[in-house]
Motif scaffolding. Structure first.
Motif, PDB file in Angstrom:
ATOM      1  N   ILE A  63     -11.866 -66.359  70.028  1.00  0.00           N
ATOM      2  CA  ILE A  63     -11.794 -65.546  68.824  1.00  0.00           C
ATOM      3  C   ILE A  63     -13.183 -65.457  68.207  1.00  0.00           C
ATOM      4  CG2 ILE A  63     -11.057 -67.504  67.376  1.00  0.00           C
ATOM      5  CD1 ILE A  63      -9.503 -65.467  65.663  1.00  0.00           C
ATOM      6  N   ALA A  64     -13.492 -64.268  67.723  1.00  0.00           N
ATOM      7  CA  ALA A  64     -14.773 -64.066  67.045  1.00  0.00           C
ATOM      8  C   ALA A  64     -14.519 -63.329  65.749  1.00  0.00           C
ATOM      9  CB  ALA A  64     -15.722 -63.263  67.931  1.00  0.00           C
ATOM     10  N   LEU A  65     -15.388 -63.552  64.774  1.00  0.00           N
ATOM     11  CA  LEU A  65     -15.315 -62.854  63.490  1.00  0.00           C
ATOM     12  C   LEU A  65     -16.553 -61.967  63.375  1.00  0.00           C
ATOM     13  CD1 LEU A  65     -14.280 -62.482  60.507  1.00  0.00           C
ATOM     14  CD2 LEU A  65     -15.645 -64.492  59.938  1.00  0.00           C
ATOM     15  N   PHE A  66     -16.328 -60.718  62.972  1.00  0.00           N
ATOM     16  CA  PHE A  66     -17.497 -59.859  62.778  1.00  0.00           C
ATOM     17  C   PHE A  66     -17.319 -58.956  61.576  1.00  0.00           C
ATOM     18  CE2 PHE A  66     -14.730 -57.331  65.502  1.00  0.00           C
ATOM     19  CZ  PHE A  66     -14.833 -56.058  64.993  1.00  0.00           C
ATOM     20  N   ARG A  67     -18.453 -58.486  61.070  1.00  0.00           N
ATOM     21  CA  ARG A  67     -18.477 -57.524  59.965  1.00  0.00           C
ATOM     22  C   ARG A  67     -18.847 -56.165  60.543  1.00  0.00           C
ATOM     23  NH1 ARG A  67     -21.189 -60.181  56.075  1.00  0.00           N
ATOM     24  NH2 ARG A  67     -19.350 -60.322  54.780  1.00  0.00           N
ATOM     25  N   LYS A  68     -18.119 -55.155  60.124  1.00  0.00           N
ATOM     26  CA  LYS A  68     -18.451 -53.797  60.577  1.00  0.00           C
ATOM     27  C   LYS A  68     -19.438 -53.180  59.607  1.00  0.00           C
ATOM     28  CE  LYS A  68     -14.593 -52.128  63.332  1.00  0.00           C
ATOM     29  NZ  LYS A  68     -13.433 -51.237  63.435  1.00  0.00           N
TER      30      LYS A  68
END
Ligand SMILES: [Zn+2]
Length: 71
Positions: A63-68
């Motif tokens: 799982i990864a978290l990113f900001r668009k």
């Protein structure tokens, strides 16, 4: 649109925000960090329960978290 990946600890908490998304590295599905309904990715690694307001993750390595960034 670009993705800016953010460090987070799935064992601690799941940050939320309109511009924050989780990505399953196994199936590639993107899931909003504050969903309005039950959601899961294609391979069921990430599951969100709207009643409990809780993410459940099978393999936290995937799982990864990113900001668009829209700009
Ligand atoms: Zn998946």
């Amino acid at each position: 649109m670009s993705k800016v990946y953010i460090d987070f600890d799935p064992k601690e908490n799941f940050p939320k925000g309109d511009d924050l998304f989780y990505e399953c590295r196994s199936c590639g599905i993107e899931i909003p960090s504050a969903p309005q309904e039950n959601l899961c990715c294609k391979c069921f690694n990430i599951f969100y329960d709207v009643d409990e307001d809780k993410f459940t993750v099978g393999d936290i390595a995937n799982i990864a978290l990113f900001r668009k960034n829209t700009t």
